[in-house]
Design an enzyme around this catalytic site. Sequence first.
Site, PDB file in Angstrom:
ATOM      1  N   GLU A 160       7.842   0.964   4.997  1.00 39.59           N
ATOM      2  CA  GLU A 160       7.377  -0.111   5.870  1.00 39.59           C
ATOM      3  C   GLU A 160       7.592  -1.434   5.147  1.00 39.59           C
ATOM      4  O   GLU A 160       7.352  -1.530   3.945  1.00 39.59           O
ATOM      5  CB  GLU A 160       5.872   0.079   6.161  1.00 39.59           C
ATOM      6  CG  GLU A 160       5.283  -0.988   7.076  1.00 39.59           C
ATOM      7  CD  GLU A 160       3.792  -0.788   7.358  1.00 39.59           C
ATOM      8  OE1 GLU A 160       3.125  -0.039   6.620  1.00 39.59           O
ATOM      9  OE2 GLU A 160       3.296  -1.395   8.334  1.00 39.59           O
ATOM     10  N   HIS A 191       3.959   7.046   3.882  1.00 44.27           N
ATOM     11  CA  HIS A 191       4.928   5.964   3.676  1.00 44.27           C
ATOM     12  C   HIS A 191       4.484   5.041   2.543  1.00 44.27           C
ATOM     13  O   HIS A 191       3.335   5.117   2.088  1.00 44.27           O
ATOM     14  CB  HIS A 191       5.163   5.159   4.968  1.00 44.27           C
ATOM     15  CG  HIS A 191       3.993   4.368   5.474  1.00 44.27           C
ATOM     16  ND1 HIS A 191       3.107   4.844   6.425  1.00 44.27           N
ATOM     17  CD2 HIS A 191       3.547   3.121   5.177  1.00 44.27           C
ATOM     18  CE1 HIS A 191       2.190   3.923   6.687  1.00 44.27           C
ATOM     19  NE2 HIS A 191       2.429   2.864   5.939  1.00 44.27           N
ATOM     20  N   HIS A 239       0.832  -1.210   0.000  1.00 50.16           N
ATOM     21  CA  HIS A 239       0.000   0.000   0.000  1.00 50.16           C
ATOM     22  C   HIS A 239       0.858   1.248   0.000  1.00 50.16           C
ATOM     23  O   HIS A 239       2.051   1.198   0.306  1.00 50.16           O
ATOM     24  CB  HIS A 239      -0.964   0.027   1.203  1.00 50.16           C
ATOM     25  CG  HIS A 239      -0.287   0.077   2.543  1.00 50.16           C
ATOM     26  ND1 HIS A 239       0.033  -1.053   3.260  1.00 50.16           N
ATOM     27  CD2 HIS A 239       0.123   1.119   3.297  1.00 50.16           C
ATOM     28  CE1 HIS A 239       0.605  -0.705   4.403  1.00 50.16           C
ATOM     29  NE2 HIS A 239       0.683   0.614   4.450  1.00 50.16           N
TER      30      HIS A 239
END
Lengths: 134, 134
Positions: free
Chosen positions: B130, B79, B7
């Site tokens: 991430e 992010h 994502h």
Amino acid sequence: MIGRLNHVAIAVRDLEKASALYRDTLGAKVTAPVAQPAHGVTVVFVELPNTKIEFLQPLGADSPIAKFLDKNPDGGIHHVCYEVDDIIAARDHLKAQGARILGDGEPKIGAHDKPVLFLHPKDFNGTLVELEQA
Amino acid sequence: MIGRLNHVAIAVRDLEKASALYRDTLGAKVTAPVAQPAHGVTVVFVELPNTKIEFLQPLGADSPIAKFLDKNPDGGIHHVCYEVDDIIAARDHLKAQGARILGDGEPKIGAHDKPVLFLHPKDFNGTLVELEQA
């Protein structure tokens, strides 16, 4: 209306270093740099299984990402690009909804040789959004 | 090593407004908001054909995205999240390459109930990365 996430663009100062980082440290597939003088950038793609990361390094004196790198000296995420089937229909729909198109509102041929538009970040959660006709 | 882009996370002040924008103006499929008090955020997903956009709205006094929104009052891309098969192997490889892991270096259970790590933006082109064990 929007379809696939075509790419996430990350502005970088040093394309070699960014490429080595994603290739050697993150173990991703990274393409060779391609200079695009008409767009004021040199481009590298990180090819992920479902989408691409596009590194943009300024090229020439009037690069559209020079100011972004002045503000973000380490680099940073510059824009996201969503695919649309019909960029004129998308543009007209967005304008009718009150969204602002950057520039003169007409699609330009983008770095992938396809028609693109950029939407105003103030209208899209502080995020620069590119639409590309797939 | 890295696999799919899981994502792109966008921090927003107003989840209702961001959801309406992507649903009505951009014509995307948007999920209902889910409060995640343990992570200090309320989350909405925009489900694109190949990946997700994750809207994050601060929840509670100590939200990890409050400072980001102070600096980026319109919101912005917070992010990117890449999938890995084995987060411990990924962590050890990254540390051996000199990349810095945020926090104590141990994976935490993230907002999707899977082990995650965050990498230092200074080591990754000014981008918060991430990693999520897929």
